[in-house]
Write a protein that holds these residues in place. Structure first.
Motif, PDB file in Angstrom:
ATOM      1  N   TYR A 290       0.829  -1.203   0.000  1.00 30.77           N
ATOM      2  CA  TYR A 290       0.000   0.000   0.000  1.00 30.77           C
ATOM      3  C   TYR A 290       0.865   1.254   0.000  1.00 30.77           C
ATOM      4  CZ  TYR A 290      -3.785  -3.208   0.628  1.00 30.77           C
ATOM      5  OH  TYR A 290      -4.685  -4.215   0.412  1.00 30.77           O
ATOM      6  N   GLN A 291       0.242   2.341  -0.380  1.00 29.27           N
ATOM      7  CA  GLN A 291       0.993   3.594  -0.478  1.00 29.27           C
ATOM      8  C   GLN A 291       1.200   4.257   0.869  1.00 29.27           C
ATOM      9  OE1 GLN A 291      -1.348   5.901  -3.217  1.00 29.27           O
ATOM     10  NE2 GLN A 291      -0.857   4.593  -4.948  1.00 29.27           N
ATOM     11  N   HIS A 292       0.253   4.065   1.761  1.00 25.57           N
ATOM     12  CA  HIS A 292       0.315   4.811   3.023  1.00 25.57           C
ATOM     13  C   HIS A 292       0.335   3.902   4.242  1.00 25.57           C
ATOM     14  CE1 HIS A 292      -0.101   8.468   0.755  1.00 25.57           C
ATOM     15  NE2 HIS A 292      -1.037   7.856   0.056  1.00 25.57           N
ATOM     16  N   LEU A 293      -0.434   2.849   4.224  1.00 22.04           N
ATOM     17  CA  LEU A 293      -0.442   1.927   5.355  1.00 22.04           C
ATOM     18  C   LEU A 293       0.850   1.112   5.348  1.00 22.04           C
ATOM     19  CD1 LEU A 293      -4.077   0.631   4.841  1.00 22.04           C
ATOM     20  CD2 LEU A 293      -3.313   1.942   6.832  1.00 22.04           C
ATOM     21  N   THR A 294       1.412   0.870   6.520  1.00 20.40           N
ATOM     22  CA  THR A 294       2.560  -0.044   6.583  1.00 20.40           C
ATOM     23  C   THR A 294       2.034  -1.471   6.438  1.00 20.40           C
ATOM     24  OG1 THR A 294       2.388  -0.420   8.949  1.00 20.40           O
ATOM     25  CG2 THR A 294       3.691   1.509   8.254  1.00 20.40           C
ATOM     26  N   ALA A 295       2.925  -2.393   6.207  1.00 14.27           N
ATOM     27  CA  ALA A 295       2.495  -3.780   6.005  1.00 14.27           C
ATOM     28  C   ALA A 295       1.743  -4.304   7.219  1.00 14.27           C
ATOM     29  CB  ALA A 295       3.712  -4.651   5.700  1.00 14.27           C
ATOM     30  N   SER A 296       2.215  -3.989   8.403  1.00 14.07           N
ATOM     31  CA  SER A 296       1.533  -4.545   9.574  1.00 14.07           C
ATOM     32  C   SER A 296       0.212  -3.829   9.833  1.00 14.07           C
ATOM     33  CB  SER A 296       2.442  -4.514  10.813  1.00 14.07           C
ATOM     34  OG  SER A 296       2.745  -3.197  11.164  1.00 14.07           O
ATOM     35  N   GLU A 297       0.150  -2.534   9.554  1.00  9.13           N
ATOM     36  CA  GLU A 297      -1.136  -1.837   9.677  1.00  9.13           C
ATOM     37  C   GLU A 297      -2.144  -2.427   8.685  1.00  9.13           C
ATOM     38  OE1 GLU A 297       0.304   2.706  10.917  1.00  9.13           O
ATOM     39  OE2 GLU A 297       0.031   2.166   8.807  1.00  9.13           O
TER      40      GLU A 297
ATOM     41  N   LEU B 127      -9.557  -1.824   1.597  1.00 12.08           N
ATOM     42  CA  LEU B 127      -8.235  -1.375   2.039  1.00 12.08           C
ATOM     43  C   LEU B 127      -7.598  -0.425   1.031  1.00 12.08           C
ATOM     44  CD1 LEU B 127      -7.961  -2.799   4.672  1.00 12.08           C
ATOM     45  CD2 LEU B 127      -5.744  -3.659   3.906  1.00 12.08           C
ATOM     46  N   THR B 128      -7.770  -0.729  -0.210  1.00 14.64           N
ATOM     47  CA  THR B 128      -7.246   0.149  -1.249  1.00 14.64           C
ATOM     48  C   THR B 128      -7.897   1.524  -1.158  1.00 14.64           C
ATOM     49  OG1 THR B 128      -6.916  -1.751  -2.660  1.00 14.64           O
ATOM     50  CG2 THR B 128      -6.905   0.401  -3.736  1.00 14.64           C
TER      51      THR B 128
ATOM     52  N   ALA C 231      -7.129   7.091   0.236  1.00 14.82           N
ATOM     53  CA  ALA C 231      -7.719   8.288   0.834  1.00 14.82           C
ATOM     54  C   ALA C 231      -6.838   8.856   1.945  1.00 14.82           C
ATOM     55  CB  ALA C 231      -9.115   7.982   1.361  1.00 14.82           C
ATOM     56  N   LEU C 232      -6.067   7.963   2.614  1.00 11.62           N
ATOM     57  CA  LEU C 232      -5.191   8.454   3.689  1.00 11.62           C
ATOM     58  C   LEU C 232      -4.125   9.411   3.142  1.00 11.62           C
ATOM     59  CD1 LEU C 232      -4.689   5.320   5.991  1.00 11.62           C
ATOM     60  CD2 LEU C 232      -6.021   7.388   6.462  1.00 11.62           C
ATOM     61  N   GLY C 233      -3.885   9.338   1.852  1.00  9.51           N
ATOM     62  CA  GLY C 233      -2.938  10.273   1.264  1.00  9.51           C
ATOM     63  C   GLY C 233      -3.607  11.541   0.755  1.00  9.51           C
ATOM     64  N   SER C 234      -4.930  11.602   0.829  1.00  4.63           N
ATOM     65  CA  SER C 234      -5.609  12.811   0.333  1.00  4.63           C
ATOM     66  C   SER C 234      -6.746  13.203   1.264  1.00  4.63           C
ATOM     67  CB  SER C 234      -6.092  12.583  -1.102  1.00  4.63           C
ATOM     68  OG  SER C 234      -6.891  11.418  -1.194  1.00  4.63           O
ATOM     69  N   ALA C 235      -7.942  12.793   0.904  1.00  2.00           N
ATOM     70  CA  ALA C 235      -9.118  13.276   1.631  1.00  2.00           C
ATOM     71  C   ALA C 235      -9.106  12.929   3.114  1.00  2.00           C
ATOM     72  CB  ALA C 235     -10.387  12.722   0.991  1.00  2.00           C
TER      73      ALA C 235
ATOM     74  N   ARG D 129      -5.028  17.470  -5.833  1.00  2.00           N
ATOM     75  CA  ARG D 129      -4.836  18.750  -5.163  1.00  2.00           C
ATOM     76  C   ARG D 129      -6.105  19.129  -4.396  1.00  2.00           C
ATOM     77  NH1 ARG D 129      -6.316  23.667  -6.709  1.00  2.00           N
ATOM     78  NH2 ARG D 129      -6.990  22.849  -8.717  1.00  2.00           N
ATOM     79  N   ASN D 130      -7.222  18.984  -5.065  1.00  2.00           N
ATOM     80  CA  ASN D 130      -8.462  19.410  -4.449  1.00  2.00           C
ATOM     81  C   ASN D 130      -8.943  18.443  -3.385  1.00  2.00           C
ATOM     82  OD1 ASN D 130      -8.637  21.722  -6.041  1.00  2.00           O
ATOM     83  ND2 ASN D 130      -9.279  20.445  -7.748  1.00  2.00           N
ATOM     84  N   ASP D 131      -8.673  17.190  -3.631  1.00  2.00           N
ATOM     85  CA  ASP D 131      -9.049  16.176  -2.672  1.00  2.00           C
ATOM     86  C   ASP D 131      -8.433  16.443  -1.310  1.00  2.00           C
ATOM     87  OD1 ASP D 131     -10.813  14.249  -3.363  1.00  2.00           O
ATOM     88  OD2 ASP D 131      -9.373  12.629  -3.125  1.00  2.00           O
ATOM     89  N   ALA D 132      -7.239  16.979  -1.320  1.00  2.00           N
ATOM     90  CA  ALA D 132      -6.504  17.157  -0.072  1.00  2.00           C
ATOM     91  C   ALA D 132      -7.201  18.142   0.855  1.00  2.00           C
ATOM     92  CB  ALA D 132      -5.089  17.622  -0.363  1.00  2.00           C
ATOM     93  N   HIS D 133      -8.067  18.989   0.311  1.00  3.72           N
ATOM     94  CA  HIS D 133      -8.765  19.944   1.161  1.00  3.72           C
ATOM     95  C   HIS D 133     -10.014  19.341   1.771  1.00  3.72           C
ATOM     96  CE1 HIS D 133      -6.334  23.404   0.244  1.00  3.72           C
ATOM     97  NE2 HIS D 133      -6.303  22.997  -1.007  1.00  3.72           N
ATOM     98  N   ASP D 134     -10.237  18.117   1.430  1.00  6.47           N
ATOM     99  CA  ASP D 134     -11.445  17.453   1.848  1.00  6.47           C
ATOM    100  C   ASP D 134     -11.633  17.396   3.332  1.00  6.47           C
ATOM    101  OD1 ASP D 134     -13.107  16.683   0.108  1.00  6.47           O
ATOM    102  OD2 ASP D 134     -12.320  14.685  -0.225  1.00  6.47           O
ATOM    103  N   GLN D 135     -12.884  17.413   3.704  1.00  4.57           N
ATOM    104  CA  GLN D 135     -13.220  17.186   5.098  1.00  4.57           C
ATOM    105  C   GLN D 135     -14.036  15.918   5.102  1.00  4.57           C
ATOM    106  OE1 GLN D 135     -14.254  20.166   7.524  1.00  4.57           O
ATOM    107  NE2 GLN D 135     -12.509  21.309   6.761  1.00  4.57           N
ATOM    108  N   ASP D 136     -13.744  15.096   6.035  1.00  2.00           N
ATOM    109  CA  ASP D 136     -14.498  13.856   6.089  1.00  2.00           C
ATOM    110  C   ASP D 136     -15.712  14.077   6.963  1.00  2.00           C
ATOM    111  OD1 ASP D 136     -14.225  10.676   7.584  1.00  2.00           O
ATOM    112  OD2 ASP D 136     -15.020  11.173   5.631  1.00  2.00           O
ATOM    113  N   HIS D 137     -16.772  14.532   6.368  1.00  4.18           N
ATOM    114  CA  HIS D 137     -17.966  14.715   7.174  1.00  4.18           C
ATOM    115  C   HIS D 137     -19.137  14.159   6.420  1.00  4.18           C
ATOM    116  CE1 HIS D 137     -19.978  17.993   4.973  1.00  4.18           C
ATOM    117  NE2 HIS D 137     -18.779  18.213   4.536  1.00  4.18           N
TER     118      HIS D 137
END
Ligand SMILES: Cc1cc2nc3c(=O)[nH]c(=O)nc-3n(C[C@H](O)[C@H](O)[C@H](O)COP(=O)(O)OP(=O)(O)OC[C@H]3O[C@@H](n4cnc5c(N)ncnc54)[C@H](O)[C@@H]3O)c2cc1C
Lengths: 246, 569
Positions: free
Chosen positions: A57-64, A91-92, A97-101, A231-239
């Motif tokens: 995965y791009q953001h999660l470590t293998a054990s996570e 998981l994907t 999303a952990l890298g953006s929104a 770029r825009n995704d990164a401003h996302d709020q998870d609500h």
């Protein structure tokens, strides 16, 4: 902005979405426009990861990733009714999303997953991954209800649980464009007949007669739509925008 | 240092539902208008039917920036600590009319005369204690031609219930008399809507299709609705939703008299030495500009309307513009649209396609449409059964104690029931009160360093009693239609930031209790006008935008007709 030339989502899924299969070294530029996080390859698979037969995965470590996969697999399990969250690529979805929104949730995942494992060891004598399905469920029930040994979770275990459950549902039932809902597993589970841009009175009638077939299309299979960008995704709020707004 | 720009006749702050309407009659009258809009331009290609983007993530790149950064804080009472809330409005040309639900209701005649009608029928002691409600400075008849204008100029679909006093049983028998029918028939019904309508009829009620600013067939060369199911908080991919961005704004631009400036955030309304508005200051890409104008119209949604006035302090107006009577921010209320009722049916509703503006309404329990002698509240609720379902939100349905929220049992439950629930919120009469108000938050600031609005407000007994009453009626309706389980949400506490926010610059003849006069122009600053819900003193039991737009047209008409008197001052 102009829509980049996109290879159909289904082609993309066929090409790279098969977990555990040999890695497809997909040149990112071929698949999607550069800034398009949403439509990035299903997972950046390195040859090392592929050799080990495991998705990297791009953001999660293998054990996570291992812990999270085990957790979402209990939240929406594969069972007699059909495939579950793991098969749908939840998981994907979360990883991407952990890298953006969902970047602001990154730390909560790291802390929460470690705490989950610690709590399993402390209360059941073995790490979460070593437990059988029934014990995993009973650990998760404690985490959900907040009845865990104090001091193991930073903050509130219920919050962690509902965060993961919420994101699991997003990955399971959201548009496959975001990496989850693979092969439209989630929509089929709900008996949702699919994203359409036109629904005529006759379509509605055939839905009412249980005759409208699922069309298995992503919104972005329609070339007319501009895609969400990194770029825009990164401003996302998870609500939850479904609250009280009319 | 602000860069001075060339002057214009009228500057409109905000090109949303209200400001986007006012520009058309002004431009058509030959008046030069500059529309300053904080957001940018979005088109139908930006409106993918994508629940994650539209609903879960709240329009990441289209709206959330400005409104979220200046989201009001709120507290129930002046002794409570204020907390930060959300803010669901849009920043773009067209404003929130891009992604709103477009239920497009006229107020009923009673809503304009709450005080006098209540006194006449039930006695003065029936006005709830502490309420500052007033009659509007005019009645329904005065605004009717403007409602009609909006219905035809923007396009509203619906079924008339009262044309010049003749009742049509297919429509709302309680509506005020209209001069003519809607320009389009109502949006279609599904089998579930038919079922709900039949149930209402069995109960002796009068069901009818709700009005919508959405084309039910092609209108003005734009398509009819496609019923695709992503209308809630999504824009329309075929421009069937009659946002000002696809109706009045382009038509005003076509006259050559409207100049739209996007990315312009107004931070202050300026005044000259005589206390008249001289123009506005705005920030664009970190640079500051001064736009001189002969008339300034504030149309930046309720919170920002009050905020801009409160922020614009000068020698002539030390407490904020047009606030020498201390009325800016007063008579505030968030529409009571909480207290939801959710029902489970033993059959699929088939609600995957359709939209929240499509459905069955019942007005028997709204306003003063029923005798309140035996009740301890005034006003009421509009009952509304609509269509709205998308996969992620469906998966989050209340399992009503019948299943856990995850695991195999849940999977089984959701497979069976995802399309079997229905929820209603029901708009309720909400009144202004002495101790519900807006002011500037003493500590919380936006990224420009300007204080955000603080809401102090709670629903009072009258609103909570209506909520309970509406839940009783809704449950009765659901059960009659075959519901097997019904649950209710709480009846209401603190007023958070709302999509239906009223007051703060209320309209009325008395300058001691109102900021703007009957034309929407400031009592204190003759060349300053205010548009939007902030001028409304009552809510009625229905969505506000139609009334805001009718009033916006009326204010603009007034300015055009009275141009010489207004600008000479
Ligand atoms: C999800 C949702 C559903 C809704 N459904 C309905 C419905 O079915 N029926 C109904 O009647 N109402 C509905 N509403 C409410 C409706 O959207 C509002 O009543 C209406 O949009 C308000 O009009 P307005 O012009 O005051 O504000 P807006 O339409 O929000 O427009 C304000 C504009 O001003 C701009 N602006 C703000 N501050 C500044 C500044 N400082 N400088 C420059 N520009 C600025 C904003 O960017 C925006 O474009 C809904 C709202 C939401 C969010």
């Amino acid at each position: 902005m102009d829509a980049p030339k996109i290879i159909s989502r289904r082609a993309l899924l066929r090409g790279v979405g098969v977990a555990g299969a040999a890695a497809v070294a997909a040149p990112a530029g071929l698949l999607v426009s550069t800034s398009d996080a949403g439509a990035a390859p299903a997972a950046a698979q390195t040859s090392a990861g592929a050799a080990a037969g495991r998705q990297v995965y791009q953001h999660l470590t293998a054990s996570e990733a291992e812990l999270l996969e085990a957790m979402v697999d209990r939240l929406i399990p594969a069972d007699a009714l059909g495939p579950g969250a793991k098969d749908a690529g939840v998981l994907t979805y979360i990883d991407r999303a952990l890298g953006s929104a969902l970047a602001s949730s990154r730390a909560a995942y790291t802390a929460g997953l470690a705490a989950l494992d610690r709590y399993a060891s402390a209360s059941r004598g073995q790490g979460f991954l070593a437990l059988n399905a029934r014990d995993r469920d009973s650990v998760l029930m404690d985490v959900e209800s907040g009845t865990v040994t104090p001091g193991i979770f930073t903050g509130n275990s219920t919050q962690f649980f509902s965060m993961v459950l919420g994101h699991t549902r997003q990955g399971m039932f959201g548009d496959p464009f975001y990496g989850g809902n693979k092969d439209f597993i989630g929509w089929d589970l709900l008996r949702y007949p699919g994203v359409r841009t036109t629904v005529t009175a006759a379509d509605q009638k055939s839905l009412e007669a249980d005759q409208l077939k699922p069309n298995h299309r992503s919104a972005y299979d329609n070339e007319m739509f501009v895609k969400a960008t990194a770029r825009n995704d990164a401003h996302d709020q998870d609500h939850n925008g479904d609250g009280h707004g009319h | 240092m602000a860069t001075n720009l060339k002057g214009t006749d009228v500057v409109v702050i905000g090109l949303g539902a209200a400001g986007g309407v006012a520009v058309l009659p002004l431009a058509q009258a030959g008046i030069d208008v500059i529309g300053l809009e904080a957001g940018g331009v979005v088109t139908r290609r930006d409106f993918a039917p994508d629940e994650i983007r539209n609903n879960v993530r709240g329009w990441p790149f289209l709206s959330s920036h400005k409104t979220n950064q200046e989201a009001p804080t709120f507290r129930a009472t002046a002794s409570a600590a204020a907390v930060r809330g959300g803010h669901p409005m849009m920043n773009a040309v067209g404003g929130t009319s891009m992604h709103y639900w477009a239920q497009h209701w006229r107020l009923n005649p009673w809503d304009f005369k709450v005080v006098s009608e209540t006194k006449r029928r039930y006695g003065a002691n029936r006005i709830p204690k502490g309420s500052t409600v007033e009659d509007w400075p005019f009645g329904y008849d005065e605004i009717e031609p403007y409602y009609d204008k909006i219905e035809y100029e923007l396009g509203v679909s619906g079924q008339a219930g009262n044309i010049n006093g003749t009742i049509d049983a297919r429509g709302n028998p309680f509506e005020g008399p209209r001069k003519r029918a809607y320009p389009m028939p109502p949006l279609r019904w599904t089998a579930f809507h038919e079922k709900m309508a039949a149930a209402a009829t069995r109960l002796g009620w009068h069901p009818f299709p709700g009005p919508a600013a959405i084309n039910s067939r092609s209108y003005q060369n734009r398509s009819g609705c496609m019923y695709h199911g992503f209308c809630n908080t999504g824009g329309c991919h075929v421009e069937a939703k009659n946002s000002t961005a696809v109706t009045t704004i382009p038509r005003a631009q076509a006259t050559g008299k409207l100049k739209v400036v996007t990315g312009a955030t107004v931070t202050e309304i300026n005044v000259d030495s005589q206390g008249l508005a001289s123009g506005v200051t705005y920030v664009m890409n970190g640079e500051t500009f001064f736009q001189p104008a002969k008339v300034v119209l504030v149309a930046s949604f309720t919170y920002e309307n009050s905020r801009l006035l409160l922020l614009s302090k000068s020698t002539a107006y030390p407490k904020g513009l047009s606030n020498n009577h201390g009325q800016v921010g007063r008579h505030y209320f968030s529409h009571h649209q909480g207290a939801p009722v959710t029902a489970l049916f033993p059959f699929d509703i088939k609600a995957w396609y359709g939209l929240p503006a499509q459905g069955v309404a019942v007005d028997n329990f709204a306003d003063d449409n029923f005798d309140h002698a035996s009740y301890d509240f005034i006003g009421g609720c509009n009952l509304w059964a609509m269509s709205d379902r998308r996969p992620i939100s469906a998966s989050g349905m209340n399992t009503l104690g019948l299943a856990p929220n995850w695991g195999s049992q849940w999977k089984q439950f959701i497979r069976e029931n995802a399309d079997r629930t229905h929820s209603s919120y029901n708009q309720k009469t909400t009144l202004p009160y002495e101790d519900n108000f807006l002011d500037l938050d003493p500590t919380v600031k936006d990224p420009l360093g300007l204080p955000v609005i603080r809401i102090t407000g709670e629903f009072k007994d009258n609103e909570r009693k209506i909520a309970q009453f509406s839940q009783d009626k809704m449950e009765q309706w659901y059960r009659e239609a075959g519901a097997i389980q019904v649950t209710r949400g709480p009846v209401g506490g603190a007023m958070g930031a709302s999509t239906h926010a009223y007051g703060g610059t209320r309209m009325g003849d008395n300058p001691e209790t109102n900021v703007v006069n009957r034309w929407g122009m400031s009592h204190e600053v003759p060349n300053l006008g205010v548009l939007g819900g902030s001028v409304m003193g009552t809510s009625g039991a229905r969505n506000p935008t139609h009334t805001m737009q009718a009033l916006a047209w009326r204010t603009a008409d007034h300015i055009a007709k009275e141009w010489k008197n207004i600008v000479k001052g």
